[in-house]
Design an enzyme around this catalytic site. Structure first.
Site, PDB file in Angstrom:
ATOM      1  N   TYR A  62       0.820  -1.198   0.000  1.00 15.52           N
ATOM      2  CA  TYR A  62       0.000   0.000   0.000  1.00 15.52           C
ATOM      3  C   TYR A  62       0.856   1.251   0.000  1.00 15.52           C
ATOM      4  O   TYR A  62       2.075   1.179   0.185  1.00 15.52           O
ATOM      5  CB  TYR A  62      -0.946  -0.001   1.209  1.00 15.52           C
ATOM      6  CG  TYR A  62      -0.281   0.330   2.532  1.00 15.52           C
ATOM      7  CD1 TYR A  62       0.538  -0.591   3.174  1.00 15.52           C
ATOM      8  CD2 TYR A  62      -0.461   1.571   3.141  1.00 15.52           C
ATOM      9  CE1 TYR A  62       1.150  -0.289   4.386  1.00 15.52           C
ATOM     10  CE2 TYR A  62       0.138   1.884   4.351  1.00 15.52           C
ATOM     11  CZ  TYR A  62       0.946   0.950   4.969  1.00 15.52           C
ATOM     12  OH  TYR A  62       1.559   1.257   6.168  1.00 15.52           O
TER      13      TYR A  62
ATOM     14  N   GLU B 269      12.612   2.739  13.856  1.00 16.31           N
ATOM     15  CA  GLU B 269      11.514   3.589  13.361  1.00 16.31           C
ATOM     16  C   GLU B 269      10.300   3.324  14.233  1.00 16.31           C
ATOM     17  O   GLU B 269      10.340   2.481  15.132  1.00 16.31           O
ATOM     18  CB  GLU B 269      11.199   3.284  11.892  1.00 16.31           C
ATOM     19  CG  GLU B 269      10.675   1.888  11.642  1.00 16.31           C
ATOM     20  CD  GLU B 269      10.225   1.650  10.199  1.00 16.31           C
ATOM     21  OE1 GLU B 269       9.986   2.608   9.457  1.00 16.31           O
ATOM     22  OE2 GLU B 269      10.084   0.457   9.825  1.00 16.31           O
TER      23      GLU B 269
ATOM     24  N   LEU C 103      11.345   1.446   6.844  1.00 15.11           N
ATOM     25  CA  LEU C 103      10.742   1.852   5.575  1.00 15.11           C
ATOM     26  C   LEU C 103      11.427   3.152   5.113  1.00 15.11           C
ATOM     27  O   LEU C 103      11.663   4.044   5.931  1.00 15.11           O
ATOM     28  CB  LEU C 103       9.238   2.105   5.779  1.00 15.11           C
ATOM     29  CG  LEU C 103       8.511   2.533   4.497  1.00 15.11           C
ATOM     30  CD1 LEU C 103       8.320   1.321   3.581  1.00 15.11           C
ATOM     31  CD2 LEU C 103       7.172   3.168   4.821  1.00 15.11           C
TER      32      LEU C 103
HETATM   33  N1  PDD Z   1       2.970   5.044   7.429  1.00 17.36           N
HETATM   34  N2  PDD Z   1       7.707   3.782   8.727  1.00 17.36           N
HETATM   35  C1  PDD Z   1       6.595   3.043   8.714  1.00 17.36           C
HETATM   36  C2  PDD Z   1       6.629   1.678   9.308  1.00 17.36           C
HETATM   37  C3  PDD Z   1       5.407   3.546   8.127  1.00 17.36           C
HETATM   38  O1  PDD Z   1       4.286   2.794   8.112  1.00 17.36           O
HETATM   39  C4  PDD Z   1       5.414   4.859   7.600  1.00 17.36           C
HETATM   40  C5  PDD Z   1       4.195   5.452   6.938  1.00 17.36           C
HETATM   41  C6  PDD Z   1       6.597   5.612   7.647  1.00 17.36           C
HETATM   42  C7  PDD Z   1       6.678   7.004   7.091  1.00 17.36           C
HETATM   43  O2  PDD Z   1       6.643   6.969   5.676  1.00 17.36           O
HETATM   44  P1  PDD Z   1       6.129   8.198   4.820  1.00 17.36           P
HETATM   45  O3  PDD Z   1       6.937   9.377   5.240  1.00 17.36           O
HETATM   46  O4  PDD Z   1       6.387   7.797   3.422  1.00 17.36           O
HETATM   47  O5  PDD Z   1       4.664   8.399   5.132  1.00 17.36           O
HETATM   48  C8  PDD Z   1       7.723   5.042   8.213  1.00 17.36           C
HETATM   49  C9  PDD Z   1       1.768   5.475   6.742  1.00 17.36           C
HETATM   50  C10 PDD Z   1       1.551   6.950   6.769  1.00 17.36           C
HETATM   51  C11 PDD Z   1       0.589   4.657   7.253  1.00 17.36           C
HETATM   52  O6  PDD Z   1       0.775   3.453   7.414  1.00 17.36           O
HETATM   53  O7  PDD Z   1      -0.483   5.198   7.460  1.00 17.36           O
END
Ligand code: PDD
Length: 284
Positions: free
Chosen positions: A33, A180, A204
């Protein structure tokens, strides 16, 4: 207000947007996703999100259900059909529906769903007092670089954080390095340098992480991607990043203040710069 979802070639009212009970996303979490922010009609780093979606699909052997251009058009159309100017658009691709068998057949049609919801904004209290976190030993799988829909560990981590009255749970490796959060990346300011865990299979590659690194370097702040610990003597600030939070100071960890326990100058400066960059996008 009735929302509209895209499901496998059709736009439908959200209430009647469904997938098959034998969809492999439902039975095996066999899918990936993305969550993309749209601010005033402008998508933030949509190309980077689509690249990451493509990488996640390739990693698990799912072909994109349509061309990148078509996917982008569908994402924009889903946003348009929903009432939120500032939105978070959710895109999910699973391997498709088939009688249950661990080994997937090769002739499956991937399932594509897209929804658009209001972009949440951190409340004033979070902005003035900062977010709070807890730490947990990482018990997730070893391919956290794939944006998989298998999020059970993250759900459990969030539940534990909530139980302890905190906003986020942050994963520690065996040596107590901070990796993270359940749905966020995390940075520290150590000896004046902005530090975050390097990109590997334990984190991630966040799009907001990448944006923060760029904004910090442009502002003359040194950035190091290296393993780090909360116990480092010169750690003065922590902050989290994600599509839905932009950058947010983290001022308490496991019930204790991080340094002063208040949002620090670096997080405050970087949040201002990031919101400015988003405002410019809104006006462009
Ligand atoms: N989550 N690490 C993890 C495990 C994540 O699920 C997310 C994002 C991030 C941050 O990634 P980004 O900056 O690309 O949003 C880091 C999304 C927002 C979610 O699961 O809703």
């Amino acid at each position: 207000m009735s929302l509209v979802a895209y499901v496998n070639n059709r736009f439908l009212p959200l209430e009647s947007a469904t997938v098959h009970i034998e969809d492999r996303g439902f039975q095996f979490a066999d899918g990936v996703y993305e969550v993309v922010a749209c601010i005033g009609g402008c998508f933030l780093d949509l190309d980077l999100h689509l690249d990451r979606l493509q990488r996640s699909c390739s990693a698990i052997g799912i072909a994109l259900p349509c061309s990148g251009d078509k996917l982008e058009a569908l994402i924009r159309e889903t946003w348009k059909r929903n009432p939120y100017t500032d939105a978070m658009v959710y895109i999910q691709i699973t391997r498709g529906a088939a009688p249950r068998s661990h080994l997937p057949s090769e002739s499956m049609h991937p399932t594509l769903i897209i929804t658009s919801r209001e972009l949440p904004k951190p409340g004033d209290e979070k902005l003035t007092q900062g977010a709070s976190g807890i730490t947990l030993r990482d018990f997730r799988w070893k391919r956290c670089d794939i944006k998989s829909i298998a999020l059970l560990a993250s759900v459990m981590g969030k539940q534990e954080a909530h139980r302890q009255d905190a906003d986020e749970a942050f994963w520690l490796d065996e040596d107590d390095h901070v990796l993270e959060g359940c749905s966020t990346n995390i940075f520290a300011v150590i000896d004046g340098t902005l530090v975050t865990h390097p990109l590997d299979h334990q984190v991630l590659g966040g799009i907001t992480r990448r944006m923060l690194i760029r904004i910090a370097r442009d502002a003359g702040i040194e950035v190091a991607e290296r393993p780090w610990k909360l116990a480092e003597a010169t750690l003065s600030e922590c902050m989290l990043t994600s599509t839905t939070n932009a950058v947010l100071p983290v001022c308490h960890m496991d019930g204790s203040p991080v340094a002063s326990g208040a949002p620090g100058p670096v997080a405050t400066q970087l949040r201002t710069l990031m919101l400015q960059a988003m405002d410019e996008l809104r006006q462009s």
